[in-house]
Design an enzyme around this catalytic site. Structure first.
Site, short mmCIF file in Angstrom:
data_model
loop_
_atom_site.label_atom_id
_atom_site.label_comp_id
_atom_site.label_asym_id
_atom_site.label_seq_id
_atom_site.Cartn_x
_atom_site.Cartn_y
_atom_site.Cartn_z
N HIS A 23 0.85 -1.18 0.00
CA HIS A 23 0.00 0.00 0.00
C HIS A 23 0.88 1.23 0.00
O HIS A 23 2.05 1.19 0.39
CB HIS A 23 -0.97 0.01 1.19
CG HIS A 23 -0.31 0.28 2.52
ND1 HIS A 23 -0.07 1.54 2.99
CD2 HIS A 23 0.15 -0.58 3.46
CE1 HIS A 23 0.50 1.46 4.18
NE2 HIS A 23 0.66 0.18 4.48
N CYS A 24 0.33 2.30 -0.49
CA CYS A 24 0.99 3.60 -0.41
C CYS A 24 0.11 4.46 0.48
O CYS A 24 -0.74 3.95 1.20
CB CYS A 24 1.18 4.22 -1.80
SG CYS A 24 -0.35 4.64 -2.64
N TYR A 25 0.28 5.74 0.41
CA TYR A 25 -0.49 6.65 1.25
C TYR A 25 -1.99 6.55 1.00
O TYR A 25 -2.79 6.63 1.93
CB TYR A 25 -0.02 8.09 1.02
CG TYR A 25 -0.75 9.10 1.85
CD1 TYR A 25 -0.48 9.25 3.20
CD2 TYR A 25 -1.74 9.88 1.29
CE1 TYR A 25 -1.16 10.16 3.98
CE2 TYR A 25 -2.43 10.81 2.05
CZ TYR A 25 -2.14 10.94 3.39
OH TYR A 25 -2.81 11.85 4.15
N ARG A 27 -3.61 4.15 -1.54
CA ARG A 27 -4.16 2.99 -2.25
C ARG A 27 -3.62 1.66 -1.78
O ARG A 27 -2.44 1.54 -1.44
CB ARG A 27 -3.87 3.10 -3.75
CG ARG A 27 -4.54 4.25 -4.43
CD ARG A 27 -4.21 4.26 -5.89
NE ARG A 27 -4.82 5.42 -6.54
CZ ARG A 27 -4.66 5.73 -7.80
NH1 ARG A 27 -3.90 4.99 -8.58
NH2 ARG A 27 -5.25 6.79 -8.30
#
Length: 79
Positions: A23-25, A27
């Site tokens: 995951h990113c910030y 998504r």
């Protein structure tokens, strides 16, 4: 009712279809073994999912809330 993590995994083609989960910030990012096995329409219909896109070889989902908690639950289900 199953949890959001369980619903996403089912609609992504099942736990065995998920090669990688990150995951990113903003998504969840899933790399799948078989892209065609994912039900993108079903994922879009989940109330908690805002955006579903395919980008960079990943199936990416933006969630309304609890991104990290959902990621962590999915990761636990994949082990």
């Amino acid at each position: 009712m199953s949890s959001l993590a369980e619903q996403i995994l089912r609609l992504a083609g099942g736990p065995a279809n998920v090669r990688d989960l990150t995951h990113c910030y903003s998504r969840l990012r899933l790399t799948l073994h078989e892209d065609a096995a994912a039900d993108e329409t079903g994922l879009r219909e989940l109330a908690e999912v805002v955006v579903v896109v395919r980008q960079g070889g990943q199936l990416q989902l933006a969630l309304r809330r609890d991104l990290v908690a959902t990621h962590d639950e999915m990761a636990a289900l994949l082990t």
